[in-house]
Design an enzyme around this catalytic site. Structure first.
Site, PDB file in Angstrom:
ATOM      1  N   HIS A  23       3.099  -0.540   3.762  1.00  0.00           N
ATOM      2  CA  HIS A  23       2.390  -1.750   4.179  1.00  0.00           C
ATOM      3  C   HIS A  23       3.338  -2.941   4.096  1.00  0.00           C
ATOM      4  O   HIS A  23       4.494  -2.817   3.687  1.00  0.00           O
ATOM      5  CB  HIS A  23       1.133  -1.968   3.326  1.00  0.00           C
ATOM      6  CG  HIS A  23       1.386  -2.001   1.847  1.00  0.00           C
ATOM      7  ND1 HIS A  23       2.078  -3.013   1.220  1.00  0.00           N
ATOM      8  CD2 HIS A  23       1.025  -1.120   0.865  1.00  0.00           C
ATOM      9  CE1 HIS A  23       2.139  -2.778  -0.080  1.00  0.00           C
ATOM     10  NE2 HIS A  23       1.522  -1.634  -0.335  1.00  0.00           N
ATOM     11  N   HIS A  26       5.786  -3.828   1.216  1.00  0.00           N
ATOM     12  CA  HIS A  26       7.072  -3.158   1.059  1.00  0.00           C
ATOM     13  C   HIS A  26       8.201  -3.880   1.808  1.00  0.00           C
ATOM     14  O   HIS A  26       9.375  -3.583   1.591  1.00  0.00           O
ATOM     15  CB  HIS A  26       7.004  -1.719   1.608  1.00  0.00           C
ATOM     16  CG  HIS A  26       6.096  -0.794   0.868  1.00  0.00           C
ATOM     17  ND1 HIS A  26       4.775  -0.613   1.207  1.00  0.00           N
ATOM     18  CD2 HIS A  26       6.317   0.010  -0.195  1.00  0.00           C
ATOM     19  CE1 HIS A  26       4.225   0.276   0.408  1.00  0.00           C
ATOM     20  NE2 HIS A  26       5.133   0.665  -0.472  1.00  0.00           N
ATOM     21  N   CYS A 131       0.635   7.288 -16.897  1.00  0.00           N
ATOM     22  CA  CYS A 131       0.012   6.788 -15.667  1.00  0.00           C
ATOM     23  C   CYS A 131       0.687   7.448 -14.461  1.00  0.00           C
ATOM     24  O   CYS A 131       1.893   7.264 -14.261  1.00  0.00           O
ATOM     25  CB  CYS A 131       0.137   5.268 -15.555  1.00  0.00           C
ATOM     26  SG  CYS A 131      -0.461   4.644 -13.949  1.00  0.00           S
ATOM     27  N   CYS A 134       2.362   4.731 -11.671  1.00  0.00           N
ATOM     28  CA  CYS A 134       3.674   4.107 -11.889  1.00  0.00           C
ATOM     29  C   CYS A 134       4.641   5.072 -12.564  1.00  0.00           C
ATOM     30  O   CYS A 134       5.770   4.712 -12.868  1.00  0.00           O
ATOM     31  CB  CYS A 134       3.558   2.813 -12.680  1.00  0.00           C
ATOM     32  SG  CYS A 134       2.701   2.929 -14.239  1.00  0.00           S
ATOM     33  N   CYS A 148      -4.116   1.459 -17.457  1.00  0.00           N
ATOM     34  CA  CYS A 148      -2.699   1.147 -17.253  1.00  0.00           C
ATOM     35  C   CYS A 148      -2.525  -0.359 -17.089  1.00  0.00           C
ATOM     36  O   CYS A 148      -3.288  -0.996 -16.347  1.00  0.00           O
ATOM     37  CB  CYS A 148      -2.188   1.880 -16.009  1.00  0.00           C
ATOM     38  SG  CYS A 148      -0.527   1.386 -15.483  1.00  0.00           S
ATOM     39  N   HIS A 151      -1.892  -0.905 -13.376  1.00  0.00           N
ATOM     40  CA  HIS A 151      -2.914  -0.380 -12.456  1.00  0.00           C
ATOM     41  C   HIS A 151      -4.262  -0.395 -13.172  1.00  0.00           C
ATOM     42  O   HIS A 151      -4.666   0.603 -13.777  1.00  0.00           O
ATOM     43  CB  HIS A 151      -2.553   1.036 -11.995  1.00  0.00           C
ATOM     44  CG  HIS A 151      -1.245   1.119 -11.278  1.00  0.00           C
ATOM     45  ND1 HIS A 151      -0.060   1.416 -11.913  1.00  0.00           N
ATOM     46  CD2 HIS A 151      -0.933   0.917  -9.966  1.00  0.00           C
ATOM     47  CE1 HIS A 151       0.924   1.405 -11.030  1.00  0.00           C
ATOM     48  NE2 HIS A 151       0.421   1.097  -9.852  1.00  0.00           N
ATOM     49  N   LYS A 304      -4.908  -9.843  -3.180  1.00  0.00           N
ATOM     50  CA  LYS A 304      -4.087  -8.684  -3.506  1.00  0.00           C
ATOM     51  C   LYS A 304      -4.114  -7.684  -2.358  1.00  0.00           C
ATOM     52  O   LYS A 304      -5.158  -7.414  -1.759  1.00  0.00           O
ATOM     53  CB  LYS A 304      -4.596  -8.028  -4.788  1.00  0.00           C
ATOM     54  CG  LYS A 304      -3.751  -6.849  -5.259  1.00  0.00           C
ATOM     55  CD  LYS A 304      -4.286  -6.285  -6.563  1.00  0.00           C
ATOM     56  CE  LYS A 304      -3.439  -5.086  -7.013  1.00  0.00           C
ATOM     57  NZ  LYS A 304      -3.937  -4.515  -8.283  1.00  0.00           N
ATOM     58  N   LYS A 307      -5.596  -1.114  -0.080  1.00  0.00           N
ATOM     59  CA  LYS A 307      -6.108  -0.201   0.939  1.00  0.00           C
ATOM     60  C   LYS A 307      -7.624  -0.067   0.821  1.00  0.00           C
ATOM     61  O   LYS A 307      -8.321   0.101   1.818  1.00  0.00           O
ATOM     62  CB  LYS A 307      -5.444   1.169   0.780  1.00  0.00           C
ATOM     63  CG  LYS A 307      -3.956   1.175   1.064  1.00  0.00           C
ATOM     64  CD  LYS A 307      -3.361   2.552   0.847  1.00  0.00           C
ATOM     65  CE  LYS A 307      -1.851   2.542   1.036  1.00  0.00           C
ATOM     66  NZ  LYS A 307      -1.244   3.859   0.750  1.00  0.00           N
TER      67      LYS A 307
END
Length: 519
Positions: A23, A26, A131, A134, A148, A151, A304, A307
């Site tokens: 996305h 990146h 996790c 990550c 996490c 996350h 943020k 998806k």
């Protein structure tokens, strides 16, 4: 890609988890790395630019299963998707690594074996929280409400098993000394205090393997001499940067490019690159990279990237909708590596219309149109420069020096600001000299020649300085000026005032057409 005879410059980006298509989040570091890589080619360096995919993690297996594919089928599909995205952004990568490649297995095995021979790898029982998103282990204290820390929707898996460990704690003092003596090692400086704080609190040894579960595929790089364990994903992932340039099969090529000049990453993986990675290299007897370049996170329209909520846009779609160069320019002009950044469609459109269309495109169009109208498309020979011409020459020289300095320090938005001083001053020069008025007076023919040549020369140099940022637009500028595309070495060879000979211009219409915002 073979090693050349020119001075080397090796640049890497983080390798991405292919658990889903890429996305726009990146894209920031990828375009930035490409800009710096292209700049170094323009100053004559032999550039290796590494990108790739981090495939040896458990959530790749889950993504494949969720999509009804084998892991190999899934990683092959994602390899196509990621390459397509980076091609859409015009990235000039020339080294690509998938961590499932046999050559990468050899590199990872070699690095692990060297650390083992150095006494830095040992076997012990591990108990803690893992996790999968990550690929990191956490203590109870590091979890936030049982989740996490990076996350918040993920509840880490509690593991108790025998693992191989890397003695990271042996390198606490060495790394602290390195950061103290090499302040540029973490760039920008704003990210440095967090790493120093971790070092001063003392480093803990970390697990570098996971047991192969009975009945499950041994997905990952096998631990040398122990097929019941595969390497912890971060140990083999970091080795990618060595794999890309020949380690350990082609040490001549490897030694030409290593150590890396700049390794660009997001702030969420700093500890792995600033602490784990240097310690692994030291253990293996290899030099450390010269610079770890860190950037913040990206949001989309102030929210943020997600998806789940649909707040996402693919690089391919963004490039198709707005154009590759406007997208690249916007990402670099609006971003600072010292902080997080928001991707705003409205601001992208504004930058295209105001900066690329009005400032740059209008400059080029005025220059080639007036040379076509007043001199039959032939760029005239200038007469002696006056004060305004000399002032514009100085602005061009300073823009080149200041932009180069900013690019070297990864201040890419500042570099564009410096280049834009030349673009704006060139437009102001035309307003001051008023060639449309000079063309009406026969006695001013000589001055008109000087003005048209001066404006064409300033525009030409602008095209060279912008080539790392908007490579296609830069070449289209050169084409309208009747010149060849920008090539390697041009920043040092062709960016001096008066260093090339013009012929005829070739007007081709708007450089950056206006984008109409949706109502």
């Amino acid at each position: 890609m073979s090693a050349g005879t020119d001075p080397s410059f090796y640049i890497t980006t983080a390798i991405d988890y292919p658990n889903g298509a890429p996305h726009i989040g990146h894209s920031l570091e990828k375009v930035a790395a490409d800009v710096v890589g292209r700049f170094h080619r323009l100053v004559g360096d032999d550039v290796a630019f590494c990108m790739g995919l981090d495939e040896n993690s458990q959530h790749i297996l889950r993504a494949a299963a969720d999509n009804g594919m084998t892991p190999r089928e899934w990683t092959a599909l994602m390899d196509v998707e990621f390459r397509k995205a980076w091609d859409a952004l015009g990235l000039s990568r020339n080294a690509w690594v998938q961590t499932t490649d046999p050559r990468h297995f050899r590199a990872s095995t070699e690095l692990f074996s060297r650390a083992q021979a150095n006494g830095d790898i040992y076997k012990a029982n591990y108990a803690g929280w893992y996790c999968p998103n990550c690929n990191n282990y956490y203590t109870e204290d590091e979890l936030i409400d049982g989740h996490c820390p990076l996350h918040p929707t993920i509840t880490p898996e509690y593991l108790e098993e025998e693992n191989y460990f890397f003695a990271l704690s042996n390198y606490t003092d060495i790394l602290l000394k390195h950061l103290d003596e090499n302040p540029e090692f973490v760039t920008p400086a704003v990210w440095r205090p967090e790493m120093i704080s971790l070092l001063k609190s003392g480093l803990r040894d970390f697990s570098v393997s996971r047991q192969v579960r009975e009945g499950k595929e041994a997905w990952g790089v096998p631990v040398p001499g122990d097929p019941d364990h595969v390497m912890y994903v971060w140990f083999d992932a970091l080795t990618t940067y060595l794999t890309a340039i020949g380690f350990p099969d082609n040490m001549e090529r490897f030694n030409h490019y290593w150590p890396a000049d700049s390794q660009i990453i997001g702030k969420d993986i700093m500890r792995f690159h600033v602490l784990y990675w240097p310690a692994m290299l030291l253990s293996a007897g290899l030099p450390l990279p010269r610079r770890i370049v860190v950037h913040g996170w990206m949001t989309l329209e102030g929210k943020k990237l997600s998806k789940t909520t649909g707040n996402i846009i693919s690089p391919v779609d963004a490039a198709a909708e707005y154009g590759v160069d406007p997208l690249r320019y916007y990402l670099m002009r609006e971003s600072s590596f010292s902080s997080d950044v928001d991707f705003s469609r409205a601001n992208l459109i504004r930058r295209n219309n105001d900066d690329l269309g009005n400032d740059l495109g209008n400059l080029l169009n005025r220059v080639v149109s007036m040379i076509g109208r007043y001199r039959g498309k032939a760029v005239p020979t200038p007469g002696d420069p006056g004060d305004l011409e000399e002032e514009l020459r100085i602005v061009a020289t300073e823009a080149r020096l200041n932009a180069a300095r900013a690019i070297e320090e990864w201040e890419l938005n500042t570099a564009l600001e410096q280049i834009w001083t030349l673009v704006r001053r060139s437009n102001q020069y035309l307003e001051a000299r008023k060639p449309w008025s000079l063309a009406k007076r026969e006695e001013d023919a000589g001055l008109l020649d000087t003005v048209l040549w001066t404006a064409a020369e300033a525009t030409r140099i602008s095209a060279i300085l912008l080539a790392p940022f908007i490579p296609d637009g830069s070449d289209r500028m050169m084409s309208q000026l009747g010149l060849s595309p920008v090539t390697g070495g041009a920043w040092t060879r062709d960016a001096d005032w008066g260093s090339v000979t013009f012929s005829d211009v070739d007007p081709q219409g708007p450089l950056f057409p206006r984008i109409e915002a949706e109502p």
